[in-house]
Enzyme design. Structure first.
Site, mmCIF file in Angstrom:
data_model
loop_
_atom_site.group_PDB
_atom_site.id
_atom_site.type_symbol
_atom_site.label_atom_id
_atom_site.label_comp_id
_atom_site.label_asym_id
_atom_site.label_seq_id
_atom_site.Cartn_x
_atom_site.Cartn_y
_atom_site.Cartn_z
ATOM 1 N N LYS A 285 72.195 44.667 -17.096
ATOM 2 C CA LYS A 285 72.435 44.929 -15.668
ATOM 3 C C LYS A 285 73.710 44.251 -15.169
ATOM 4 O O LYS A 285 74.390 44.780 -14.302
ATOM 5 C CB LYS A 285 71.221 44.556 -14.812
ATOM 6 N N ARG B 103 64.722 37.920 -7.348
ATOM 7 C CA ARG B 103 63.971 37.770 -8.586
ATOM 8 C C ARG B 103 62.496 37.542 -8.310
ATOM 9 O O ARG B 103 61.699 37.470 -9.236
ATOM 10 C CB ARG B 103 64.506 36.556 -9.340
ATOM 11 N N ARG C 256 73.753 37.438 -27.842
ATOM 12 C CA ARG C 256 74.675 37.240 -26.725
ATOM 13 C C ARG C 256 75.480 35.937 -26.902
ATOM 14 O O ARG C 256 74.939 34.921 -27.314
ATOM 15 C CB ARG C 256 73.836 37.171 -25.440
ATOM 16 N N ARG D 186 74.227 30.780 -24.819
ATOM 17 C CA ARG D 186 73.774 30.203 -23.542
ATOM 18 C C ARG D 186 72.478 29.443 -23.776
ATOM 19 O O ARG D 186 71.610 29.905 -24.517
ATOM 20 C CB ARG D 186 73.509 31.352 -22.562
ATOM 21 N N ARG E 105 61.353 33.408 -20.086
ATOM 22 C CA ARG E 105 62.077 34.170 -19.057
ATOM 23 C C ARG E 105 61.467 35.559 -18.880
ATOM 24 O O ARG E 105 61.377 36.073 -17.772
ATOM 25 C CB ARG E 105 63.565 34.299 -19.439
#
Ligand code: AMP
Length: 221
Positions: A19, A94, A135, A167, A178
């Site tokens: 996104k 969120r 990532r 990250r 998450r």
């Protein structure tokens, strides 16, 4: 491309759904600023500000930062001049309380004829886990993916030449947490946008280009 009415686009989707990438692509096309709450927080952490020091551990665990901190940063950002024609949100709201706070805020700044949509970039948990593992990011803010958008030189940022890193909140155990948080919190938000007839769902398990084509088509840009 931009009409005189405001356009507000809210990108929803699990971590790793792409996104953020889509928000940036739509931003380039529409010239609306893409505002990522995750990025706003990481800037604070990097700048070692008071807020940065307060949120550093929370962000690296993948937990949610308090609404008061997020909204202080976000509402300040959307009041800037470049957001006067509208903006694109990535990473906010969120949870239900953030959704409610956003609507309260928007009530003061939007008119009936403004264009407001939520875009769900839909990606299943299995795909999320495999994507997030690949990532990579740079301290300068650039992001890469080993499979989908690798840097030109392995492990090195194309933009500034620094070493890329994972990250802290992309570690496998943190990803599982998450996702749990995401599913619990997103349901009432989707429900709100669905009921208001302003939810655009796109299948995010395809190439970046195809997902973007769908979004642009739905938005009629
Ligand atoms: P993101 O870049 O959107 O994946 O966000 C990275 C991290 O920033 C999240 O795991 C949270 O710790 C924090 N964060 C970002 N946006 C929010 C938000 N709207 N509410 C609370 N915490 C957030």
């Amino acid at each position: 491309m931009l009409n005189k009415n405001k356009t507000i686009l809210i990108f929803l989707g699990p971590p790793g759904s792409g996104k953020g990438t889509q928000a940036e692509m739509v931003s380039k096309r529409t010239k609306l600023p893409a505002i990522s709450t995750g990025k706003l927080l990481r800037q604070e952490v990097k700048g070692k500000t008071k807020i940065g020091k307060e949120v550093e551990k929370i962000v690296s665990r993948g937990d949610l930062v308090s609404n008061s901190i997020i909204e202080k940063l976000l509402f300040k950002r959307i009041s800037k001049r470049d957001a006067s024609g509208g903006f694109i949100l990535d990473g906010y709201p969120r949870k239900k309380s953030q959704q409610d706070n956003l609507m309260k805020k928007l009530k003061n700044i939007i008119k009936e004829e403004d264009k407001i949509f939520a875009i769900l970039v839909d990606v299943g948990d299995r795909e999320v886990k495999s994507r997030l593992g690949g990532r990579r990011m740079c301290a300068c803010g650039a992001t890469y993916h080993l499979k989908f958008s690798p840097p030109k030189k392995k492990g090195v940022c194309d933009l500034c030449g620094s070493k890329l890193r994972v990250r802290a909140d992309d570690k496998p155990s943190v990803i599982a947490d998450r996702l749990k948080i995401y599913h619990k919190e997103i349901a009432p938000i989707l429900d709100y946008w669905e009921r208001s007839g302003r939810l655009i769902r796109v299948d995010g398990e395809r190439s970046i280009k195809k997902v973007n084509r769908d979004i642009v088509k739905s938005l009629k840009y």
